[in-house]
Design a protein around this motif. Structure first.
Motif, PDB file in Angstrom:
ATOM      1  N   LYS A 113       0.822  -1.208   0.000  1.00  0.00           N
ATOM      2  CA  LYS A 113       0.000   0.000   0.000  1.00  0.00           C
ATOM      3  C   LYS A 113       0.855   1.257   0.000  1.00  0.00           C
ATOM      4  O   LYS A 113       1.846   1.358   0.726  1.00  0.00           O
ATOM      5  N   SER A 114       0.444   2.213  -0.814  1.00  0.00           N
ATOM      6  CA  SER A 114       1.156   3.487  -0.897  1.00  0.00           C
ATOM      7  C   SER A 114       0.915   4.312   0.366  1.00  0.00           C
ATOM      8  O   SER A 114      -0.044   4.070   1.116  1.00  0.00           O
ATOM      9  N   LEU A 115       1.767   5.290   0.590  1.00  0.00           N
ATOM     10  CA  LEU A 115       1.569   6.204   1.716  1.00  0.00           C
ATOM     11  C   LEU A 115       0.255   6.945   1.548  1.00  0.00           C
ATOM     12  O   LEU A 115      -0.476   7.164   2.514  1.00  0.00           O
ATOM     13  N   LYS A 116      -0.074   7.321   0.312  1.00  0.00           N
ATOM     14  CA  LYS A 116      -1.340   8.015   0.036  1.00  0.00           C
ATOM     15  C   LYS A 116      -2.529   7.183   0.497  1.00  0.00           C
ATOM     16  O   LYS A 116      -3.444   7.700   1.151  1.00  0.00           O
ATOM     17  N   SER A 117      -2.496   5.885   0.183  1.00  0.00           N
ATOM     18  CA  SER A 117      -3.594   4.990   0.566  1.00  0.00           C
ATOM     19  C   SER A 117      -3.668   4.836   2.081  1.00  0.00           C
ATOM     20  O   SER A 117      -4.752   4.842   2.682  1.00  0.00           O
ATOM     21  N   ARG A 118      -2.495   4.720   2.731  1.00  0.00           N
ATOM     22  CA  ARG A 118      -2.473   4.553   4.188  1.00  0.00           C
ATOM     23  C   ARG A 118      -2.935   5.825   4.899  1.00  0.00           C
ATOM     24  O   ARG A 118      -3.639   5.761   5.914  1.00  0.00           O
ATOM     25  N   VAL A 119      -2.558   6.984   4.351  1.00  0.00           N
ATOM     26  CA  VAL A 119      -2.999   8.251   4.947  1.00  0.00           C
ATOM     27  C   VAL A 119      -4.508   8.402   4.795  1.00  0.00           C
ATOM     28  O   VAL A 119      -5.194   8.886   5.711  1.00  0.00           O
ATOM     29  N   PHE A 120      -5.053   7.969   3.656  1.00  0.00           N
ATOM     30  CA  PHE A 120      -6.503   8.027   3.459  1.00  0.00           C
ATOM     31  C   PHE A 120      -7.215   7.200   4.534  1.00  0.00           C
ATOM     32  O   PHE A 120      -8.196   7.652   5.122  1.00  0.00           O
ATOM     33  N   GLU A 121      -6.704   5.990   4.778  1.00  0.00           N
ATOM     34  CA  GLU A 121      -7.307   5.130   5.793  1.00  0.00           C
ATOM     35  C   GLU A 121      -7.186   5.743   7.187  1.00  0.00           C
ATOM     36  O   GLU A 121      -8.107   5.653   7.999  1.00  0.00           O
ATOM     37  N   MET A 122      -6.036   6.387   7.441  1.00  0.00           N
ATOM     38  CA  MET A 122      -5.845   7.019   8.745  1.00  0.00           C
ATOM     39  C   MET A 122      -6.794   8.201   8.920  1.00  0.00           C
ATOM     40  O   MET A 122      -7.387   8.383  10.000  1.00  0.00           O
ATOM     41  N   LEU A 123      -6.968   8.998   7.861  1.00  0.00           N
ATOM     42  CA  LEU A 123      -7.883  10.137   7.947  1.00  0.00           C
ATOM     43  C   LEU A 123      -9.315   9.665   8.156  1.00  0.00           C
ATOM     44  O   LEU A 123     -10.084  10.287   8.898  1.00  0.00           O
ATOM     45  N   ASP A 124      -9.660   8.549   7.530  1.00  0.00           N
ATOM     46  CA  ASP A 124     -10.989   7.967   7.717  1.00  0.00           C
ATOM     47  C   ASP A 124     -11.199   7.621   9.187  1.00  0.00           C
ATOM     48  O   ASP A 124     -12.248   7.917   9.771  1.00  0.00           O
ATOM     49  N   ALA A 125     -10.181   7.017   9.805  1.00  0.00           N
ATOM     50  CA  ALA A 125     -10.260   6.670  11.231  1.00  0.00           C
ATOM     51  C   ALA A 125     -10.264   7.925  12.097  1.00  0.00           C
ATOM     52  O   ALA A 125     -10.908   7.961  13.157  1.00  0.00           O
ATOM     53  N   MET A 126      -9.548   8.962  11.674  1.00  0.00           N
ATOM     54  CA  MET A 126      -9.527  10.225  12.414  1.00  0.00           C
ATOM     55  C   MET A 126     -10.917  10.847  12.440  1.00  0.00           C
ATOM     56  O   MET A 126     -11.383  11.328  13.483  1.00  0.00           O
ATOM     57  N   ILE A 127     -11.587  10.844  11.291  1.00  0.00           N
ATOM     58  CA  ILE A 127     -12.940  11.399  11.211  1.00  0.00           C
ATOM     59  C   ILE A 127     -13.898  10.608  12.094  1.00  0.00           C
ATOM     60  O   ILE A 127     -14.807  11.164  12.723  1.00  0.00           O
ATOM     61  N   GLU A 128     -13.671   9.298  12.165  1.00  0.00           N
ATOM     62  CA  GLU A 128     -14.491   8.435  13.015  1.00  0.00           C
ATOM     63  C   GLU A 128     -14.167   8.628  14.499  1.00  0.00           C
ATOM     64  O   GLU A 128     -14.913   8.194  15.373  1.00  0.00           O
TER      65      GLU A 128
ATOM     66  N   ASN B 176     -11.525   7.266  15.915  1.00  0.00           N
ATOM     67  CA  ASN B 176     -11.033   5.964  16.365  1.00  0.00           C
ATOM     68  C   ASN B 176      -9.540   6.055  16.713  1.00  0.00           C
ATOM     69  O   ASN B 176      -8.670   5.695  15.914  1.00  0.00           O
ATOM     70  N   ALA B 177      -9.242   6.527  17.922  1.00  0.00           N
ATOM     71  CA  ALA B 177      -7.849   6.712  18.352  1.00  0.00           C
ATOM     72  C   ALA B 177      -7.086   5.394  18.417  1.00  0.00           C
ATOM     73  O   ALA B 177      -5.868   5.362  18.169  1.00  0.00           O
ATOM     74  N   ASN B 178      -7.784   4.306  18.737  1.00  0.00           N
ATOM     75  CA  ASN B 178      -7.129   2.997  18.835  1.00  0.00           C
ATOM     76  C   ASN B 178      -6.581   2.526  17.492  1.00  0.00           C
ATOM     77  O   ASN B 178      -5.681   1.690  17.443  1.00  0.00           O
ATOM     78  N   LEU B 179      -7.121   3.056  16.405  1.00  0.00           N
ATOM     79  CA  LEU B 179      -6.647   2.712  15.071  1.00  0.00           C
ATOM     80  C   LEU B 179      -5.685   3.774  14.535  1.00  0.00           C
ATOM     81  O   LEU B 179      -4.672   3.451  13.906  1.00  0.00           O
ATOM     82  N   VAL B 180      -5.993   5.040  14.807  1.00  0.00           N
ATOM     83  CA  VAL B 180      -5.221   6.157  14.250  1.00  0.00           C
ATOM     84  C   VAL B 180      -3.770   6.148  14.717  1.00  0.00           C
ATOM     85  O   VAL B 180      -2.839   6.189  13.891  1.00  0.00           O
ATOM     86  N   PHE B 181      -3.548   6.108  16.017  1.00  0.00           N
ATOM     87  CA  PHE B 181      -2.186   6.304  16.519  1.00  0.00           C
ATOM     88  C   PHE B 181      -1.240   5.141  16.229  1.00  0.00           C
ATOM     89  O   PHE B 181      -0.055   5.371  15.953  1.00  0.00           O
ATOM     90  N   PRO B 182      -1.725   3.887  16.223  1.00  0.00           N
ATOM     91  CA  PRO B 182      -0.832   2.812  15.748  1.00  0.00           C
ATOM     92  C   PRO B 182      -0.447   2.985  14.279  1.00  0.00           C
ATOM     93  O   PRO B 182       0.683   2.685  13.889  1.00  0.00           O
ATOM     94  N   MET B 183      -1.386   3.487  13.473  1.00  0.00           N
ATOM     95  CA  MET B 183      -1.073   3.723  12.057  1.00  0.00           C
ATOM     96  C   MET B 183      -0.017   4.815  11.920  1.00  0.00           C
ATOM     97  O   MET B 183       0.926   4.691  11.133  1.00  0.00           O
ATOM     98  N   LEU B 184      -0.161   5.883  12.718  1.00  0.00           N
ATOM     99  CA  LEU B 184       0.810   6.975  12.669  1.00  0.00           C
ATOM    100  C   LEU B 184       2.176   6.499  13.169  1.00  0.00           C
ATOM    101  O   LEU B 184       3.214   6.850  12.593  1.00  0.00           O
ATOM    102  N   GLU B 185       2.169   5.679  14.197  1.00  0.00           N
ATOM    103  CA  GLU B 185       3.423   5.156  14.744  1.00  0.00           C
ATOM    104  C   GLU B 185       4.122   4.249  13.722  1.00  0.00           C
ATOM    105  O   GLU B 185       5.359   4.266  13.595  1.00  0.00           O
ATOM    106  N   GLU B 186       3.330   3.479  12.995  1.00  0.00           N
ATOM    107  CA  GLU B 186       3.906   2.612  11.962  1.00  0.00           C
ATOM    108  C   GLU B 186       4.583   3.452  10.877  1.00  0.00           C
ATOM    109  O   GLU B 186       5.662   3.107  10.392  1.00  0.00           O
ATOM    110  N   MET B 187       3.946   4.561  10.484  1.00  0.00           N
ATOM    111  CA  MET B 187       4.543   5.456   9.493  1.00  0.00           C
ATOM    112  C   MET B 187       5.853   6.040  10.016  1.00  0.00           C
ATOM    113  O   MET B 187       6.829   6.193   9.274  1.00  0.00           O
ATOM    114  N   LYS B 188       5.862   6.336  11.293  1.00  0.00           N
ATOM    115  CA  LYS B 188       7.067   6.882  11.913  1.00  0.00           C
ATOM    116  C   LYS B 188       8.188   5.847  11.908  1.00  0.00           C
ATOM    117  O   LYS B 188       9.347   6.169  11.591  1.00  0.00           O
TER     118      LYS B 188
END
Length: 337
Positions: free
Chosen positions: A211-226, A228-240
């Motif tokens: 998956k591209s960074l663009k696709s992963r950021v889209f999924e993270m933004l979707d979780a942000m709008i929802e 869903n911190a339990n999903l958002v921050f692990p995704m951000l940490e993985e990017m880091k």
């Protein structure tokens, strides 16, 4: 040679007819197509038994004098000669001596010469670039649109007798990094995986494609709008952990926010064909419609404003890249916008 805004078709015709003489300037983000065009020039001249004498390839930092000297030398037992100049930087900045030498070359180009400038960076205001463009053929290799990529991928899979629906093709293209290099690499993987069953599903794309960074950021933004911190921050940490550039993540969030805002405006206006107006395939547009419907127009604008605030905070030195990005993500996820 006449220069027009979109010269890719003219370039293809010249390559097909082996009409290589003149000045050519290549630039643009689509490395795959750019390299293919340059390769066509080089392969043509490599057919010459004396190609080592009639072909010169210069990398960055070559002097203008050396280019002019190579251009003035007649081809050996041939009617044509090729000079390739890679990332000279002359079309971004050049001193007066370099401008004079190269301008003189452009004005008095030998009729046996093909010269290709392959440049990562060009300043459209640069006088030397304007001069070269006026007498040569300038081609900017841009990323293909989503629709163009879907069409291209569909043809490739069809040649392999592999069945792929339009929705799966859209999902595949959306999942890949921009650029033909990524698209072709991931297609090869899918073809190898599906060579026996002769069909590709969305599940296959999710399993096989990186998956591209663009696709992963889209999924993270979707979780942000929802929220869903339990999903958002692990995704951000993985990017880091993957050493993704925080500025690039911020830019992608901003771009997604702009598209969501446009979608929200179109929804509020009662637009009938949102996909067409966004320039996206229906399956991709539906992703933005789903996000926009969960937000008011005021909230979509606030997300864009928060992206701008984060960018300004970084530029002013008030926050580090990651601090600004993490605060932005936390604010949106918490609903404070």
């Amino acid at each position: 040679m006449k220069s027009i805004n979109d010269t890719s078709k003219i370039l293809k015709e010249k390559i097909a007819s082996k009409n290589f003489k003149g000045i050519f300037i290549f630039t643009g983000e689509e490395d795959f197509a750019r390299k293919a065009a340059l390769s066509a020039f080089i392969k043509h001249f490599e057919q010459d038994p004396l190609c080592q004498l009639n072909m010169h390839i210069f990398d960055n930092n070559v002097s203008a004098e050396k280019i002019a000297e190579a251009a003035e030398t007649f081809p050996v037992m041939s009617e044509e000669k090729l000079i390739v100049v890679k990332n000279s930087g002359y079309f971004k900045s050049a001193n007066e001596s370099q401008k004079r030498i190269l301008t003189d070359l452009f004005d008095n180009l030998p009729d046996f010469l093909s010269i290709v400038f392959d440049e990562d960076e060009i300043d459209g205001r640069n006088a030397l670039f304007k001069k070269a463009k006026s007498v040569g053929l300038f081609t900017e290799f841009k990323y293909k649109t989503h629709a163009e990529l879907v069409n291209y991928c569909g043809k490739v899979f069809a040649r392999e007798n592999i069945s792929v629906s339009s929705d799966v093709l859209s999902h595949f293209v959306f999942s890949c990094d921009e650029g033909m290099t990524s698209i072709n690499t991931e297609m090869d993987k899918l073809i190898a995986y599906s060579i026996e069953k002769k069909i590709i599903t969305s599940e296959d794309v999710d399993l096989i494609v990186k998956k591209s960074l663009k696709s992963r950021v889209f999924e993270m933004l979707d979780a942000m709008i929802e929220g869903n911190a339990n999903l958002v921050f692990p995704m951000l940490e993985e990017m880091k952990l993957c050493r993704e550039a925080p500025i690039k993540i911020l830019v992608l969030i901003g771009r997604q926010a702009v598209l969501i805002n446009k979608t929200r405006v179109l929804l509020d206006c009662g637009a009938s064909d949102i996909a067409a107006q966004l320039g996206l395939k229906p399956i991709i547009a539906q992703k933005y419609i789903s996000q926009a419907r969960r937000l008011t127009s005021g909230r979509t604008k606030n997300i864009m404003d928060k992206c701008l605030d984060a960018d300004l905070s970084i530029k002013r030195g008030e926050s580090s890249d990651w601090q600004a990005l993490e605060l932005l993500v936390a604010d949106i996820t918490s609903g404070r916008y």
